[in-house]
Design a protein around this motif. Sequence first.
Motif, PDB file in Angstrom:
ATOM      1  N   SER A  51     -18.771   8.514  -7.476  1.00 32.38           N
ATOM      2  CA  SER A  51     -17.855   9.397  -6.760  1.00 32.38           C
ATOM      3  C   SER A  51     -16.948   8.607  -5.816  1.00 32.38           C
ATOM      4  O   SER A  51     -16.364   9.184  -4.899  1.00 32.38           O
ATOM      5  N   SER A  52     -16.854   7.307  -6.018  1.00 35.74           N
ATOM      6  CA  SER A  52     -16.078   6.475  -5.089  1.00 35.74           C
ATOM      7  C   SER A  52     -14.681   6.214  -5.616  1.00 35.74           C
ATOM      8  O   SER A  52     -14.500   5.496  -6.591  1.00 35.74           O
ATOM      9  N   LEU A  99     -14.579  -3.064   2.969  1.00 36.13           N
ATOM     10  CA  LEU A  99     -13.789  -4.225   2.539  1.00 36.13           C
ATOM     11  C   LEU A  99     -12.723  -3.855   1.510  1.00 36.13           C
ATOM     12  O   LEU A  99     -11.759  -4.592   1.322  1.00 36.13           O
ATOM     13  N   ARG A 100     -12.896  -2.709   0.851  1.00 38.73           N
ATOM     14  CA  ARG A 100     -11.945  -2.284  -0.188  1.00 38.73           C
ATOM     15  C   ARG A 100     -10.701  -1.618   0.382  1.00 38.73           C
ATOM     16  O   ARG A 100      -9.812  -1.227  -0.385  1.00 38.73           O
ATOM     17  N   PHE A 101     -10.663  -1.447   1.691  1.00 33.86           N
ATOM     18  CA  PHE A 101      -9.562  -0.699   2.285  1.00 33.86           C
ATOM     19  C   PHE A 101      -8.696  -1.636   3.112  1.00 33.86           C
ATOM     20  O   PHE A 101      -9.054  -2.008   4.231  1.00 33.86           O
ATOM     21  N   PRO A 102      -7.561  -2.039   2.545  1.00 40.72           N
ATOM     22  CA  PRO A 102      -6.691  -2.998   3.237  1.00 40.72           C
ATOM     23  C   PRO A 102      -6.268  -2.506   4.619  1.00 40.72           C
ATOM     24  O   PRO A 102      -6.035  -3.316   5.513  1.00 40.72           O
ATOM     25  N   ARG A 113     -22.919   8.729   1.227  1.00 42.22           N
ATOM     26  CA  ARG A 113     -22.456   9.922   1.955  1.00 42.22           C
ATOM     27  C   ARG A 113     -23.500  11.025   2.045  1.00 42.22           C
ATOM     28  O   ARG A 113     -23.413  11.913   2.890  1.00 42.22           O
ATOM     29  N   ARG A 138       0.834  -1.204   0.000  1.00 41.41           N
ATOM     30  CA  ARG A 138       0.000   0.000   0.000  1.00 41.41           C
ATOM     31  C   ARG A 138       0.869   1.255   0.000  1.00 41.41           C
ATOM     32  O   ARG A 138       0.572   2.241  -0.685  1.00 41.41           O
ATOM     33  N   TYR A 148     -18.338  -1.195   1.648  1.00 36.64           N
ATOM     34  CA  TYR A 148     -17.174  -0.576   1.009  1.00 36.64           C
ATOM     35  C   TYR A 148     -15.930  -0.628   1.903  1.00 36.64           C
ATOM     36  O   TYR A 148     -14.804  -0.562   1.392  1.00 36.64           O
ATOM     37  N   VAL A 206     -12.582  -9.277  -4.316  1.00 36.74           N
ATOM     38  CA  VAL A 206     -11.981  -8.449  -3.267  1.00 36.74           C
ATOM     39  C   VAL A 206     -11.985  -9.208  -1.940  1.00 36.74           C
ATOM     40  O   VAL A 206     -10.992  -9.188  -1.200  1.00 36.74           O
ATOM     41  N   ALA A 241     -17.177   2.944   8.276  1.00 34.30           N
ATOM     42  CA  ALA A 241     -16.232   4.064   8.251  1.00 34.30           C
ATOM     43  C   ALA A 241     -15.941   4.559   6.842  1.00 34.30           C
ATOM     44  O   ALA A 241     -15.434   5.668   6.662  1.00 34.30           O
ATOM     45  N   HIS A 242     -16.229   3.731   5.841  1.00 31.85           N
ATOM     46  CA  HIS A 242     -15.946   4.096   4.443  1.00 31.85           C
ATOM     47  C   HIS A 242     -17.258   4.035   3.674  1.00 31.85           C
ATOM     48  O   HIS A 242     -17.719   2.947   3.324  1.00 31.85           O
ATOM     49  N   LEU A 243     -17.840   5.185   3.442  1.00 24.64           N
ATOM     50  CA  LEU A 243     -19.163   5.243   2.806  1.00 24.64           C
ATOM     51  C   LEU A 243     -19.036   5.256   1.293  1.00 24.64           C
ATOM     52  O   LEU A 243     -18.208   5.959   0.719  1.00 24.64           O
ATOM     53  N   TRP A 244     -19.882   4.458   0.653  1.00 23.88           N
ATOM     54  CA  TRP A 244     -19.871   4.248  -0.793  1.00 23.88           C
ATOM     55  C   TRP A 244     -20.694   5.313  -1.488  1.00 23.88           C
ATOM     56  O   TRP A 244     -21.862   5.511  -1.148  1.00 23.88           O
ATOM     57  N   ASP A 245     -20.081   5.998  -2.413  1.00 23.23           N
ATOM     58  CA  ASP A 245     -20.802   6.840  -3.350  1.00 23.23           C
ATOM     59  C   ASP A 245     -21.880   7.675  -2.650  1.00 23.23           C
ATOM     60  O   ASP A 245     -21.585   8.442  -1.747  1.00 23.23           O
ATOM     61  N   ALA A 283     -20.087   9.090   8.563  1.00 21.40           N
ATOM     62  CA  ALA A 283     -19.128   7.979   8.605  1.00 21.40           C
ATOM     63  C   ALA A 283     -18.728   7.696  10.041  1.00 21.40           C
ATOM     64  O   ALA A 283     -18.507   8.630  10.825  1.00 21.40           O
ATOM     65  N   ARG A 322      -5.170  -6.681  -7.107  1.00 22.30           N
ATOM     66  CA  ARG A 322      -6.610  -6.411  -7.055  1.00 22.30           C
ATOM     67  C   ARG A 322      -6.946  -5.344  -6.018  1.00 22.30           C
ATOM     68  O   ARG A 322      -7.734  -4.442  -6.268  1.00 22.30           O
ATOM     69  N   ARG A 374      -9.327   6.805   5.015  1.00 33.53           N
ATOM     70  CA  ARG A 374      -9.502   7.564   6.268  1.00 33.53           C
ATOM     71  C   ARG A 374      -8.202   7.468   7.072  1.00 33.53           C
ATOM     72  O   ARG A 374      -8.159   6.826   8.122  1.00 33.53           O
ATOM     73  N   TRP A 403      -8.139  -1.152   6.730  1.00 38.24           N
ATOM     74  CA  TRP A 403      -9.232  -1.400   7.672  1.00 38.24           C
ATOM     75  C   TRP A 403      -9.410  -2.896   7.920  1.00 38.24           C
ATOM     76  O   TRP A 403      -9.629  -3.332   9.051  1.00 38.24           O
TER      77      TRP A 403
END
Lengths: 275, 275
Positions: free
Chosen positions: A252-253, B150-153, B122, A157, B148, B189, B115-119, B127, A195, A260, B155
């Motif tokens: 917008s994602s 899950l997309r943030f390694p 928001r 990352r 969403y 993912v 904590a990570h809001l999708w599109d 959040a 990915r 964060r 987190w």
Amino acid sequence: MTRIAACQLAPVPDGLAANAELTADAVREALAQGADVVILPQLVTTGGVLEDAEQARAVAVASGHGVFAAWAAACTARQGSVVVGGFCEAGDDGQLYNSAAVVDATGLRAVYRCAHLWDRERVVFAAGSAPPPVVDTAHGRIGVLVNYDLRFPEWTRTAALAGADLLAVPVAWPAAQPGEGGGPDGQLVAAATARLERVAVACADRSGPGWTAGSCIVSASGQLLAAAGPGRSAAWADVDPEASRDKLVAGSSDLWLDRRPELYDRLTAPRSTSG
Amino acid sequence: MTRIAACQLAPVPDGLAANAELTADAVREALAQGADVVILPQLVTTGGVLEDAEQARAVAVASGHGVFAAWAAACTARQGSVVVGGFCEAGDDGQLYNSAAVVDATGLRAVYRCAHLWDRERVVFAAGSAPPPVVDTAHGRIGVLVNYDLRFPEWTRTAALAGADLLAVPVAWPAAQPGEGGGPDGQLVAAATARLERVAVACADRSGPGWTAGSCIVSASGQLLAAAGPGRSAAWADVDPEASRDKLVAGSSDLWLDRRPELYDRLTAPRSTSG
């Protein structure tokens, strides 16, 4: 598009001069076949398994060594070409490092010292503490990691956030660790990393007895584009640096803007000894 | 082994009472079929797509709401069973959150706010800022994320480092985003996350028009054990909590002990506005 050759080699134990020739030949051949970026395995200058620091010190080279000049000379044959290869580094601080060099026709562009040492590598090497370099080249921004570094999402990352289009990773995957998906486990780790980070990943593995010869190239969407396997000299694939710069997953994602960082302090907390 | 049911549901827009019944029925049925852990989709109490905060506020519930008591009552039918489900939370601070509740026969165990809001989430939600909870249950330590996240390694790593054996993830994957590997992109993912974190991952998706119905369960080694697809009520699989606790990849190489937290400060640096 950037054409990548992740070359598999079986360097000669302790054969510094022979390995310099072996690697320069491999670079020349890959460039002649159209490679823009050539990646060579971990510790490709020294070969074999380094048993202890004495053995390693005898074959360690400083970053001014002629082998890098030989790679740079080879690069003059193809405009903008770049070589990333692993070597056993004699640091100016007296320590030995499991390093990777980035070279183009102008010479040495960067040296990276592996920060996460695998198993018995710790007997021989000191761990680096600088972040992975991201080198701006004619073929995109190349981030460099070494081997076991790839297993640490914090580190991949870090390289991706620094703007890498491609993670170039000299590796040495022991054949004793086959992946459950059929290929070397490292290929699955590379694909998972690509990915999640949306960055292309290319690993150049060792070949010969005891190694998986699992060199591979993965697209920024996590697709395994090429996997070499035993008997092949390289994995080849074209990757698009622009694809790695697109972090927008919908409307917008944006995977970068939606981070964060103020919440991620647990990743930097000292390890708990209680496990 | 822990038997997981990742249930797919199509809650009724704005139908709070109907959805409470729908979800309690789904929990009862899954437990009757042998589930130890039942996961329900994101925002399963409210259904539909929440267009604005007014609409959401009308159907938001506090964590003391009867729907959680209904889930807890269902859990009494099976010793040690646990439910994780998404809901539209009316926070005691006056904000709306995209939350998930963890419930067992004793009642509400934890609430997590995405904590990570999708599109466009928001537009409706605030959040969350607390880390993913990891709840010790009769069926292992369950870490909770929402959609969403899950997309943030950073987190998922945070939850894994806190000791999660399973990441339970209420999601809502729009059908407009098919994955290149054939299934929903979210499944890939999830698999990538499991592989890198060595933790099992289970996602419960929405079903019905507009959603992928992509509920899935992935082992701690990154194998996709089950994927539901349209027309199925749940994805089912057994996972071994012990497998998620094994971070040893070879000899003396342990993915947790070999981290270098002192080097990871770039992950917590404020976002650069220059991109």
